[in-house]
Write a protein that holds these residues in place. Structure first.
Motif, PDB file in Angstrom:
ATOM      1  N   ARG A 406       0.823  -1.212   0.000  1.00 42.64           N
ATOM      2  CA  ARG A 406       0.000   0.000   0.000  1.00 42.64           C
ATOM      3  C   ARG A 406       0.855   1.260   0.000  1.00 42.64           C
ATOM      4  O   ARG A 406       0.470   2.287  -0.548  1.00 42.64           O
ATOM      5  CB  ARG A 406      -0.926  -0.030   1.220  1.00 42.64           C
ATOM      6  N   GLN A 407       2.040   1.187   0.604  1.00 35.30           N
ATOM      7  CA  GLN A 407       2.929   2.343   0.669  1.00 35.30           C
ATOM      8  C   GLN A 407       3.933   2.381  -0.475  1.00 35.30           C
ATOM      9  O   GLN A 407       4.733   3.316  -0.558  1.00 35.30           O
ATOM     10  CB  GLN A 407       3.669   2.357   2.002  1.00 35.30           C
ATOM     11  N   ALA A 408       3.871   1.387  -1.361  1.00 33.96           N
ATOM     12  CA  ALA A 408       4.849   1.322  -2.450  1.00 33.96           C
ATOM     13  C   ALA A 408       4.683   2.446  -3.458  1.00 33.96           C
ATOM     14  O   ALA A 408       5.572   2.681  -4.279  1.00 33.96           O
ATOM     15  CB  ALA A 408       4.751  -0.031  -3.157  1.00 33.96           C
ATOM     16  N   LEU A 409       3.556   3.158  -3.397  1.00 30.52           N
ATOM     17  CA  LEU A 409       3.330   4.277  -4.314  1.00 30.52           C
ATOM     18  C   LEU A 409       3.808   5.600  -3.730  1.00 30.52           C
ATOM     19  O   LEU A 409       3.785   6.623  -4.417  1.00 30.52           O
ATOM     20  CB  LEU A 409       1.843   4.366  -4.667  1.00 30.52           C
ATOM     21  N   ASP A 410       4.241   5.599  -2.467  1.00 28.11           N
ATOM     22  CA  ASP A 410       4.707   6.842  -1.848  1.00 28.11           C
ATOM     23  C   ASP A 410       5.856   7.436  -2.656  1.00 28.11           C
ATOM     24  O   ASP A 410       6.866   6.770  -2.916  1.00 28.11           O
ATOM     25  CB  ASP A 410       5.169   6.591  -0.412  1.00 28.11           C
ATOM     26  N   GLY A 411       5.672   8.675  -3.060  1.00 30.05           N
ATOM     27  CA  GLY A 411       6.687   9.354  -3.860  1.00 30.05           C
ATOM     28  C   GLY A 411       6.724   8.933  -5.310  1.00 30.05           C
ATOM     29  O   GLY A 411       7.510   9.473  -6.091  1.00 30.05           O
ATOM     30  N   GLN A 412       5.863   7.986  -5.696  1.00 25.12           N
ATOM     31  CA  GLN A 412       5.943   7.411  -7.048  1.00 25.12           C
ATOM     32  C   GLN A 412       4.632   7.497  -7.823  1.00 25.12           C
ATOM     33  O   GLN A 412       4.473   6.842  -8.846  1.00 25.12           O
ATOM     34  CB  GLN A 412       6.372   5.940  -6.944  1.00 25.12           C
ATOM     35  N   TRP A 413       3.681   8.305  -7.318  1.00 28.20           N
ATOM     36  CA  TRP A 413       2.400   8.406  -8.042  1.00 28.20           C
ATOM     37  C   TRP A 413       2.639   9.055  -9.397  1.00 28.20           C
ATOM     38  O   TRP A 413       3.315  10.075  -9.513  1.00 28.20           O
ATOM     39  CB  TRP A 413       1.402   9.221  -7.228  1.00 28.20           C
ATOM     40  N   GLY A 414       2.075   8.456 -10.428  1.00 26.60           N
ATOM     41  CA  GLY A 414       2.327   8.913 -11.791  1.00 26.60           C
ATOM     42  C   GLY A 414       3.493   8.189 -12.427  1.00 26.60           C
ATOM     43  O   GLY A 414       3.790   8.405 -13.615  1.00 26.60           O
TER      44      GLY A 414
END
Length: 586
Positions: A406-414
């Motif tokens: 769930r936190q793997a998208l932190d800083g990586q959205w888009g």
């Protein structure tokens, strides 16, 4: 609605629209105590009490229309007071979220109980009324990233001493009380239970109020909770001392009753609540949409009874598709793994040409923390019945796979979400399931941003559909509602410090790279992603000479709710895809 002796009746007045706008997304807009209904009307957001044929307004008319909003309440044992969340709007400042105690006698008297955080939810009174548990969190956290669990003594109509507060890098949600249990001191107040991702997974724990220690009650490599985008979500209950909880798995939800699992209920369960010796649940399966069921768990063996059936389906079962759960490599070097549900085309009356692979529609869900659900979705069968394969992608950042994922998208959205949608399409094309030259992508809200980013930064998709999608991250960070106003701090970076990244990731700043045709759909009353976001993309595509269609729906907010608009949106997307890919829809 209420079901009694097999008869379903409407409790609220015919003109009522039961819906709260707290956090804009709402949820928990009604609750019941001793046969009395408390509810919020969408028109003015005021709280009401309905007993028999008599409805009483409990809260005052605010100076600003819809300026006082209510949600997620509980009634004291004597029935004299409602404790609930209130959101105050006005004066152009950020809304204030607080806990209030409201008199139920129609005097409109209200007392503020708690105002010590940016957000608050889930007030839950102990069985004896002596304690109140609730959840709070502050900017820039979201309720699925970092929250606090509070317990206060209750002193009359006010809060007494603080008995417990737990925080840290974990997300508490869905607190409640085991009325048949007791705390470690042997009191008859009941055990406090809460869902928390203390050990990677959203599992159920008992809380020692004296020490703050957490004891696992229902635990495993599954998620009981889902990200609380709306109030009132709860996927566990206590029935006559028996703990019943949902084990959320990518292969389908399972019900855990007294430590034993059963897969006989539904593959996708929304919520649970106790009712006598049974659990009442809303859920869906492969062959039916959401329905209300009563599950008798008296002897630990669930027996399912339909209380309110799903609407009848008048088409051949050959249209139904059971999805395949797939995992596939993703990332720049294939070092990561993402997941999805794949739906092949299915139509009992037609088959595709033997020498052709079907087109593929990639679905990018919103949130971006939500999850692809294993349930019958007629809007999805709309595509598979017409010869179009569908893959519903659980890109990194989705729920259902533990806190780390769930936190793997932190800083990586888009970036990561887009990579995963591209990888899902490529995986199915390489496997020989779909035509690599007829790949489509569709998404709404956060999923709409993924669509726009995929079309701006990759050349895999032939056509796209964006529903109220985010085009300008900077505009979203500076012009959205309170609940999500700091969400991008974790998904992208703190604004304005990370302004360069916001610019780099925003499709609106790379319109010269938009070459794939697109249909854009938008509600004109959307406070979360305002229409100007969609209109910027439409203007840019027109300036680039790229084919684009724009549909603005009057009176719609973030997500379409009117039946005629839902139908129009689907038909418009299919017609547009057909025009671009060279087929005429039947």
């Amino acid at each position: 609605m209420r079901s009694r002796a097999g008869t379903v009746e409407e409790i609220t007045p015919a003109e009522a629209n039961v819906r709260t706008l707290v956090h804009e997304y709402g949820g928990a807009s009604w609750w019941v105590a001793d046969g009395v209904l408390f509810w919020v009307d969408f028109a003015d957001q005021r709280l009401r009490r309905t007993a028999g044929a008599q409805t009483t307004v409990l809260t005052p008319e605010p100076p600003t229309p819809r300026g006082l909003r209510y949600a997620d309440g509980v009634v004291t044992a004597d029935g004299a007071t409602v404790v609930c969340v209130r959101e105050r709007h006005g004066d152009g400042a950020e809304p204030v979220n607080e806990l209030v105690a409201i008199a139920t006698d129609g005097s409109e008297a209200a007392t503020v109980l708690w105002q010590g955080s940016d957000f608050v939810s889930s007030p839950r009174l102990s069985p004896d009324g002596a304690m109140l548990a609730f959840i709070s969190w502050d900017h820039p956290a979201m309720p699925w990233t970092r929250t606090r669990l509070h317990v206060y003594a209750v002193d009359g109509a006010s809060l007494g001493a603080e008995l417990l507060v737990l925080g840290g890098e974990r997300a508490f949600c869905e607190p409640g009380w085991d009325t048949a249990g007791s705390d470690t001191a042997g009191s008859d107040t009941g055990r406090l239970l809460v869902v928390v991702d203390d050990d990677e997974w959203w599992n159920l724990y008992a809380v020692d109020i004296g020490s703050g220690a957490l004891e696992p009650v229902v635990s495993g490599r599954f998620e009981i909770a889902m990200p609380p985008w709306v109030f009132g979500m709860k996927r566990w209950a206590v029935v006559d001392g028996t703990i019943v909880a949902v084990a959320g798995l990518p292969t389908g939800d399972e019900l855990i009753v007294d430590g034993r699992t059963s897969t006989t209920i539904d593959s996708s369960i929304n919520s649970l609540s106790a009712a006598g010796s049974s659990v009442v649940a809303t859920g869906a399966g492969y062959d039916h949409e959401v329905e209300v069921v009563s599950i008798d768990v008296a002897d630990g063996v669930p027996r399912r009874h339909i209380v309110r059936p799903a609407k009848p389906l008048d088409y051949d079962r050959g249209y139904l598709v059971e999805p395949e759960w797939i995992s596939f490599p993703t990332g720049p070097s294939g070092e990561a793994v993402a997941h999805a549900l794949y739906y092949p085309p299915a139509n009992p009356r037609h088959v595709g040409p033997a020498d052709e692979k079907p087109p593929l529609l990639v679905l990018a869900h919103g949130g971006p923390t939500t999850q692809a659900r294993r349930r019958l979705q007629t809007s999805l069968l709309y595509w598979t019945s017409r010869g179009i394969a569908v893959v519903d992608v659980d890109y990194r950042g989705s729920s259902g796979y533990g806190r780390t994922y769930r936190q793997a998208l932190d800083g990586q959205w888009g970036v990561s979400d887009v990579e995963d949608c591209v990888a899902a399409a490529s995986f199915l094309a390489d496997r020989g399931d779909v035509d690599p030259d007829r790949l489509m992508i569709r998404g709404g809200s956060a999923g709409g941003f993924t669509v726009l980013s995929a079309l701006a930064f990759h050349d895999v998709f032939a056509v796209g559909a964006s529903r109220y999608g985010v085009a300008d991250l900077e505009a979203l960070a500076t012009d959205t509602h309170k609940f999500e106003s700091r969400y991008l701090d974790s998904l992208v970076g703190p604004y304005p410090d990370a302004k360069a990244i916001y610019h780099q990731r925003s499709p609106i700043h790379h319109v010269d790279r938009l070459r794939a045709p697109m249909i854009v759909l938008q509600g004109d009353d959307d406070a979360i992603v305002p229409p100007n976001q969609s209109e910027m993309i439409v203007d840019a595509l027109e300036a680039n000479g790229v084919e684009v269609e724009y549909r603005l729906f009057e009176g719609e907010q973030h997500g379409f709710r009117k039946a005629e608009n839902i139908v129009t949106a689907l038909e418009a997307e299919l017609a547009f895809f057909g025009r671009i890919l060279g087929f005429t829809p039947a």
